[in-house]
Design an enzyme around this catalytic site. Structure first.
Site, PDB file in Angstrom:
ATOM      1  N   GLY A  88      28.841   1.384   2.148  1.00  0.00           N
ATOM      2  CA  GLY A  88      29.603   1.983   1.052  1.00  0.00           C
ATOM      3  C   GLY A  88      30.911   1.271   0.779  1.00  0.00           C
ATOM      4  O   GLY A  88      31.159   0.170   1.250  1.00  0.00           O
ATOM      5  N   LEU A  96      31.684   0.127  -2.187  1.00  0.00           N
ATOM      6  CA  LEU A  96      30.955  -1.021  -2.723  1.00  0.00           C
ATOM      7  C   LEU A  96      31.832  -1.912  -3.596  1.00  0.00           C
ATOM      8  O   LEU A  96      32.790  -1.454  -4.206  1.00  0.00           O
ATOM      9  CB  LEU A  96      29.747  -0.531  -3.523  1.00  0.00           C
ATOM     10  N   HIS A  97      31.456  -3.177  -3.617  1.00  0.00           N
ATOM     11  CA  HIS A  97      32.126  -4.168  -4.461  1.00  0.00           C
ATOM     12  C   HIS A  97      31.060  -5.100  -5.022  1.00  0.00           C
ATOM     13  O   HIS A  97      29.854  -4.913  -4.775  1.00  0.00           O
ATOM     14  CB  HIS A  97      33.199  -4.905  -3.653  1.00  0.00           C
ATOM     15  N   GLY A 101      30.080  -7.948  -4.210  1.00  0.00           N
ATOM     16  CA  GLY A 101      29.194  -8.578  -3.219  1.00  0.00           C
ATOM     17  C   GLY A 101      27.964  -7.720  -2.971  1.00  0.00           C
ATOM     18  O   GLY A 101      26.823  -8.203  -2.969  1.00  0.00           O
ATOM     19  N   HIS A 102      28.186  -6.415  -2.773  1.00  0.00           N
ATOM     20  CA  HIS A 102      27.055  -5.495  -2.610  1.00  0.00           C
ATOM     21  C   HIS A 102      26.180  -5.489  -3.867  1.00  0.00           C
ATOM     22  O   HIS A 102      24.951  -5.471  -3.787  1.00  0.00           O
ATOM     23  CB  HIS A 102      27.551  -4.060  -2.370  1.00  0.00           C
TER      24      HIS A 102
HETATM   25  P1  AMP Z   1      28.698  -3.613   4.543  1.00  0.00           P
HETATM   26  O1  AMP Z   1      28.788  -2.482   3.576  1.00  0.00           O
HETATM   27  O2  AMP Z   1      30.004  -4.279   4.816  1.00  0.00           O
HETATM   28  O3  AMP Z   1      27.927  -3.258   5.786  1.00  0.00           O
HETATM   29  O4  AMP Z   1      27.845  -4.740   3.816  1.00  0.00           O
HETATM   30  C1  AMP Z   1      26.567  -4.455   3.314  1.00  0.00           C
HETATM   31  C2  AMP Z   1      25.893  -5.728   2.926  1.00  0.00           C
HETATM   32  O5  AMP Z   1      26.657  -6.392   1.912  1.00  0.00           O
HETATM   33  C3  AMP Z   1      25.755  -6.723   4.091  1.00  0.00           C
HETATM   34  O6  AMP Z   1      24.496  -7.349   4.035  1.00  0.00           O
HETATM   35  C4  AMP Z   1      26.857  -7.689   3.817  1.00  0.00           C
HETATM   36  O7  AMP Z   1      26.622  -8.982   4.349  1.00  0.00           O
HETATM   37  C5  AMP Z   1      26.868  -7.726   2.305  1.00  0.00           C
HETATM   38  N1  AMP Z   1      28.148  -8.224   1.796  1.00  0.00           N
HETATM   39  C6  AMP Z   1      29.388  -7.788   2.136  1.00  0.00           C
HETATM   40  N2  AMP Z   1      30.330  -8.524   1.517  1.00  0.00           N
HETATM   41  C7  AMP Z   1      29.682  -9.462   0.784  1.00  0.00           C
HETATM   42  C8  AMP Z   1      30.095 -10.528  -0.063  1.00  0.00           C
HETATM   43  N3  AMP Z   1      31.375 -10.804  -0.283  1.00  0.00           N
HETATM   44  N4  AMP Z   1      29.137 -11.266  -0.660  1.00  0.00           N
HETATM   45  C9  AMP Z   1      27.815 -11.015  -0.441  1.00  0.00           C
HETATM   46  N5  AMP Z   1      27.360 -10.031   0.350  1.00  0.00           N
HETATM   47  C10 AMP Z   1      28.275  -9.263   0.957  1.00  0.00           C
END
Ligand code: AMP
Length: 298
Positions: A25, A27-28, A30-31
């Site tokens: 969560g 989220l940005h 990247g997600h």
């Molecule tokens: P998290 O919510 O931090 O557990 O991330 C969820 C998914 O989003 C994971 O597979 C992360 O590697 C991916 N993720 C997080 N930040 C980025 C980013 N800047 N670019 C691409 N994927 C990302």
């Protein structure tokens, strides 16, 4: 888009090829890039939203981890997801966990070395998501490079049929890799944090110029961070894309990973380099033209 709280409901709504995007969560973009990739390749796109206590150490930021479930739901609906699976703790861990998934070797160095138990928590929750949601494909960011290696190995070792897909890092226009934790950074800390991506870009340039020595590339990555006040390097390591083992030379598909601390915030970045790929260039990810939602909110 349906918001569901149980594995059974999420499974019942999925049809055709199911793509899963696991997240914690806040989220940005990247997600959202992972959601976009799943949307291109799958019939049903499920985003999971669960802040997994198992993967936080006792001194880490579980209690203060940023949360905004309403905004998250709006973002994934706008991105065209079909299902938001947001289980309560009692759905994910209904009984005391007597079972754990632990992936050896590939979790030894880098993040695994500095965050004992972290990858056991990740491997366990991802295995539960795979078992409970039965996705055909699952999408992860290359930003968490050692996590990607760990999840791939876990899925192979446990015979999950899920195809693991790694997607490029999404960055701010100034180079900083997006992370939910960037919201912790004050303006001075952001300035210091930019040194990480400067090192990553310098590595990409050095590889294009023909440099192949792990030690040399690691020094190139570390230099801007070490020169910057207000940021402490944890490591700059050239590692194998298959095993996460450190590499003396760029003779196999690799990533050069950097981890550093700015105030109370740990930040990760890397560049993926696969010289066996014809027409290769180092994969530093993609930059946004506009400030991300994290910058806009700060
Ligand atoms: P998290 O919510 O931090 O557990 O991330 C969820 C998914 O989003 C994971 O597979 C992360 O590697 C991916 N993720 C997080 N930040 C980025 C980013 N800047 N670019 C691409 N994927 C990302």
């Amino acid at each position: 888009m349906e918001i569901v709280r149980t594995f059974a409901d999420a499974r019942a709504l999925g049809s055709g090829r199911v793509g899963l995007v696991p997240t914690m969560g806040y989220l940005h973009e990247g997600h959202i890039s992972l959601v976009d990739a799943a949307r291109r390749e799958c019939d049903t796109v499920t985003v999971s939203l669960f802040v997994n206590p198992l993967q936080f150490g006792p001194t880490e930021d579980l209690a203060s981890y940023p949360r905004d479930p309403d905004r998250d739901a709006e973002m994934v609906a706008a991105a065209g997801a079909d299902i938001l699976f947001a289980p309560p703790l009692a759905e994910m861990y209904p009984t005391e966990m007597l079972t754990a998934v632990s992936v050896a070797d590939v979790t030894e160095g880098m993040e695994g070395g500095l965050r004992p138990g972290h990858f056991d928590g990740v491997a366990t929750v991802v295995a539960k998501l795979f078992a409970g949601l039965v996705p055909d494909r699952a999408y992860f960011g290359r930003k968490d490079a050692q996590q990607l290696v760990t999840v791939r190995r876990m899925a192979t070792d446990l015979s999950f049929p899920t195809v693991i897909v790694g997607e490029p890092i999404v960055r701010e226009s100034d180079g900083l890799a997006l992370s939910s934790r960037n919201i912790y950074l004050d303006p001075a800390e952001r300035t210091a944090a930019r040194s990480i991506s400067r090192g990553i870009m310098a590595v990409a340039g050095a590889v294009l110029e023909g440099k192949r020595s792990g030690a040399e590339l690691e020094l190139i990555a570390a230099a801007p961070v070490n020169e910057e006040p207000g940021i402490d390097l944890d490591y700059a390591t050239l590692a194998s894309q298959d095993t996460s083992a450190s590499m003396a030379n760029l003779d196999r598909p690799a990533f050069l990973a950097v981890a550093a601390r700015v105030g109370r915030t740990r930040l990760l970045d890397n560049v993926h380099i696969d010289l066996t790929d014809t027409g290769w260039t180092p994969d530093v990810g993609v930059r946004l033209d506009e400030p991300s939602i994290l910058y806009r909110e700060a």
